[in-house]
Each structure stands twice: as C-alpha cells, then as structure tokens.
Motif scaffolding. Sequence first.
Motif, PDB file in Angstrom:
ATOM      1  N   GLU A   1       0.827  -1.205   0.000  1.00  0.00           N
ATOM      2  CA  GLU A   1       0.000   0.000   0.000  1.00  0.00           C
ATOM      3  C   GLU A   1       0.863   1.258   0.000  1.00  0.00           C
ATOM      4  O   GLU A   1       0.573   2.219  -0.712  1.00  0.00           O
ATOM      5  N   LYS A   2       1.918   1.242   0.802  1.00  0.00           N
ATOM      6  CA  LYS A   2       2.819   2.385   0.893  1.00  0.00           C
ATOM      7  C   LYS A   2       3.498   2.646  -0.455  1.00  0.00           C
ATOM      8  O   LYS A   2       3.576   3.786  -0.909  1.00  0.00           O
ATOM      9  N   ARG A   3       3.960   1.606  -1.098  1.00  0.00           N
ATOM     10  CA  ARG A   3       4.636   1.767  -2.386  1.00  0.00           C
ATOM     11  C   ARG A   3       3.671   2.187  -3.484  1.00  0.00           C
ATOM     12  O   ARG A   3       4.018   2.959  -4.365  1.00  0.00           O
ATOM     13  N   TRP A   4       2.432   1.694  -3.431  1.00  0.00           N
ATOM     14  CA  TRP A   4       1.437   2.091  -4.419  1.00  0.00           C
ATOM     15  C   TRP A   4       1.104   3.574  -4.269  1.00  0.00           C
ATOM     16  O   TRP A   4       1.055   4.313  -5.248  1.00  0.00           O
ATOM     17  N   ALA A   5       0.887   4.029  -3.025  1.00  0.00           N
ATOM     18  CA  ALA A   5       0.574   5.440  -2.772  1.00  0.00           C
ATOM     19  C   ALA A   5       1.732   6.331  -3.228  1.00  0.00           C
ATOM     20  O   ALA A   5       1.522   7.382  -3.851  1.00  0.00           O
ATOM     21  N   TYR A   6       2.954   5.913  -2.947  1.00  0.00           N
ATOM     22  CA  TYR A   6       4.129   6.683  -3.376  1.00  0.00           C
ATOM     23  C   TYR A   6       4.165   6.777  -4.900  1.00  0.00           C
ATOM     24  O   TYR A   6       4.396   7.849  -5.467  1.00  0.00           O
ATOM     25  N   MET A   7       3.931   5.670  -5.580  1.00  0.00           N
ATOM     26  CA  MET A   7       3.975   5.621  -7.025  1.00  0.00           C
ATOM     27  C   MET A   7       2.902   6.530  -7.632  1.00  0.00           C
ATOM     28  O   MET A   7       3.167   7.268  -8.585  1.00  0.00           O
ATOM     29  N   ILE A   8       1.693   6.504  -7.082  1.00  0.00           N
ATOM     30  CA  ILE A   8       0.616   7.334  -7.607  1.00  0.00           C
ATOM     31  C   ILE A   8       0.902   8.815  -7.335  1.00  0.00           C
ATOM     32  O   ILE A   8       0.654   9.675  -8.186  1.00  0.00           O
ATOM     33  N   ASN A   9       1.448   9.133  -6.173  1.00  0.00           N
ATOM     34  CA  ASN A   9       1.841  10.518  -5.896  1.00  0.00           C
ATOM     35  C   ASN A   9       2.920  10.986  -6.874  1.00  0.00           C
ATOM     36  O   ASN A   9       2.891  12.131  -7.337  1.00  0.00           O
ATOM     37  N   GLU A  10       3.859  10.116  -7.189  1.00  0.00           N
ATOM     38  CA  GLU A  10       4.886  10.463  -8.175  1.00  0.00           C
ATOM     39  C   GLU A  10       4.264  10.711  -9.546  1.00  0.00           C
ATOM     40  O   GLU A  10       4.681  11.608 -10.275  1.00  0.00           O
ATOM     41  N   ARG A  11       3.259   9.931  -9.901  1.00  0.00           N
ATOM     42  CA  ARG A  11       2.591  10.118 -11.187  1.00  0.00           C
ATOM     43  C   ARG A  11       1.837  11.452 -11.215  1.00  0.00           C
ATOM     44  O   ARG A  11       1.824  12.155 -12.221  1.00  0.00           O
ATOM     45  N   LEU A  12       1.226  11.812 -10.095  1.00  0.00           N
ATOM     46  CA  LEU A  12       0.563  13.114  -9.990  1.00  0.00           C
ATOM     47  C   LEU A  12       1.586  14.230 -10.202  1.00  0.00           C
ATOM     48  O   LEU A  12       1.327  15.188 -10.943  1.00  0.00           O
ATOM     49  N   GLN A  13       2.737  14.114  -9.569  1.00  0.00           N
ATOM     50  CA  GLN A  13       3.774  15.133  -9.737  1.00  0.00           C
ATOM     51  C   GLN A  13       4.266  15.195 -11.193  1.00  0.00           C
ATOM     52  O   GLN A  13       4.543  16.276 -11.713  1.00  0.00           O
ATOM     53  N   LEU A  14       4.378  14.051 -11.842  1.00  0.00           N
ATOM     54  CA  LEU A  14       4.765  14.022 -13.255  1.00  0.00           C
ATOM     55  C   LEU A  14       3.729  14.764 -14.101  1.00  0.00           C
ATOM     56  O   LEU A  14       4.087  15.552 -14.979  1.00  0.00           O
ATOM     57  N   ASP A  15       2.456  14.512 -13.848  1.00  0.00           N
ATOM     58  CA  ASP A  15       1.394  15.221 -14.559  1.00  0.00           C
ATOM     59  C   ASP A  15       1.549  16.729 -14.392  1.00  0.00           C
ATOM     60  O   ASP A  15       1.415  17.485 -15.338  1.00  0.00           O
ATOM     61  N   ARG A  16       1.817  17.151 -13.176  1.00  0.00           N
ATOM     62  CA  ARG A  16       1.990  18.585 -12.913  1.00  0.00           C
ATOM     63  C   ARG A  16       3.182  19.139 -13.679  1.00  0.00           C
ATOM     64  O   ARG A  16       3.100  20.218 -14.261  1.00  0.00           O
ATOM     65  N   ARG A  17       4.283  18.407 -13.692  1.00  0.00           N
ATOM     66  CA  ARG A  17       5.464  18.872 -14.431  1.00  0.00           C
ATOM     67  C   ARG A  17       5.215  18.927 -15.932  1.00  0.00           C
ATOM     68  O   ARG A  17       5.755  19.780 -16.629  1.00  0.00           O
ATOM     69  N   MET A  18       4.378  18.025 -16.423  1.00  0.00           N
ATOM     70  CA  MET A  18       4.107  17.974 -17.865  1.00  0.00           C
ATOM     71  C   MET A  18       3.226  19.123 -18.347  1.00  0.00           C
ATOM     72  O   MET A  18       3.001  19.266 -19.550  1.00  0.00           O
ATOM     73  N   THR A  19       2.732  19.963 -17.442  1.00  0.00           N
ATOM     74  CA  THR A  19       1.955  21.131 -17.860  1.00  0.00           C
ATOM     75  C   THR A  19       2.860  22.301 -18.220  1.00  0.00           C
ATOM     76  O   THR A  19       2.381  23.324 -18.702  1.00  0.00           O
ATOM     77  N   ASN A  20       4.158  22.151 -18.025  1.00  0.00           N
ATOM     78  CA  ASN A  20       5.103  23.227 -18.324  1.00  0.00           C
ATOM     79  C   ASN A  20       5.050  23.585 -19.803  1.00  0.00           C
ATOM     80  O   ASN A  20       5.034  22.706 -20.667  1.00  0.00           O
ATOM     81  N   TRP A  21       5.077  24.866 -20.094  1.00  0.00           N
ATOM     82  CA  TRP A  21       4.995  25.364 -21.467  1.00  0.00           C
ATOM     83  C   TRP A  21       6.120  24.838 -22.353  1.00  0.00           C
ATOM     84  O   TRP A  21       5.970  24.744 -23.570  1.00  0.00           O
ATOM     85  N   LYS A  22       7.253  24.455 -21.774  1.00  0.00           N
ATOM     86  CA  LYS A  22       8.388  24.012 -22.591  1.00  0.00           C
ATOM     87  C   LYS A  22       8.110  22.710 -23.342  1.00  0.00           C
ATOM     88  O   LYS A  22       8.797  22.381 -24.291  1.00  0.00           O
ATOM     89  N   TYR A  23       7.080  21.972 -22.944  1.00  0.00           N
ATOM     90  CA  TYR A  23       6.735  20.736 -23.636  1.00  0.00           C
ATOM     91  C   TYR A  23       5.841  20.976 -24.848  1.00  0.00           C
ATOM     92  O   TYR A  23       5.570  20.056 -25.604  1.00  0.00           O
ATOM     93  N   GLY A  24       5.364  22.200 -24.992  1.00  0.00           N
ATOM     94  CA  GLY A  24       4.543  22.551 -26.149  1.00  0.00           C
ATOM     95  C   GLY A  24       3.340  21.638 -26.314  1.00  0.00           C
ATOM     96  O   GLY A  24       2.626  21.347 -25.364  1.00  0.00           O
ATOM     97  N   LYS A  25       3.128  21.162 -27.541  1.00  0.00           N
ATOM     98  CA  LYS A  25       1.970  20.315 -27.838  1.00  0.00           C
ATOM     99  C   LYS A  25       2.060  18.942 -27.177  1.00  0.00           C
ATOM    100  O   LYS A  25       1.060  18.254 -27.042  1.00  0.00           O
ATOM    101  N   LYS A  26       3.256  18.528 -26.788  1.00  0.00           N
ATOM    102  CA  LYS A  26       3.415  17.226 -26.128  1.00  0.00           C
ATOM    103  C   LYS A  26       3.066  17.295 -24.646  1.00  0.00           C
ATOM    104  O   LYS A  26       2.953  16.271 -23.995  1.00  0.00           O
TER     105      LYS A  26
END
Length: 111
Positions: A49-74
């Motif tokens: 459970e601990k590792r799953w929660a950590y992994m999902i939190n990391e994925r949330l953070q990745l989503d947030r980072r992927m909103t950066n304008w430098k990624y453009g259309k991607k």
Amino acid sequence: LKTRSGKRNTGAERLWRILTAESAYLIWKLRCERVIQNENTAFSEQEIEKRWAYMINERLQLDRRMTNWKYGKKGVKPKVVKATWKGLLQVEDLLPDDWVTNTGVLVGIES
C-alpha cells in the motif's frame, strides 16, 4: 466512463488508464524484487500500500510537471490534470486555483 448526465468523463477515463498501467507496473516490479532479490519472501500488505501510494503521488507530480509550457503540444493541459485527479487530493478544496502549475504547492492522494 460517463458523467451523471451521460457525457464521457474524460478525466475519469484518463485516471483509469493511469491507475491500470501504474498498478500493473508495480505488480511486475514487486514480483521481480520478491523473486530475484528477496528469496521469494512476500511483501507485507502495508509495504504494498505504501509503495502504491508513493507511485501514484509520483505520477501526480509528473502530470503537474508535464503542464510546463516548454513541452509545447506534447505537454498536458492543466485542465486535463485537474479533471484527472479531481476528488482524490488531500484538502482539495483548500488548494489554490493554480495548484497544477504552481510547483511550490504540495499535494497528495488520500490513503
């Protein structure tokens, strides 16, 4: 997945794809660790459970980072990230409107 009005719920559909893929990857990873590194010793439910929660939190953070304008259309649009994680964040109602793009805000998935 549909909303109560019968329209597609693209945020929930995206979340389902993320949870399915991330969970399958974690299962594979835990199996490899158990068999190769841990002499076939099972993980505790709490550890999983601990590792799953950590992994999902990391994925949330990745989503947030992927909103950066430098990624453009991607990149991912902030409204897509908000729709995906809606209803799952701790103290979501207290987060600022720009929580997706404001990297100084700490958010997480409730257990």
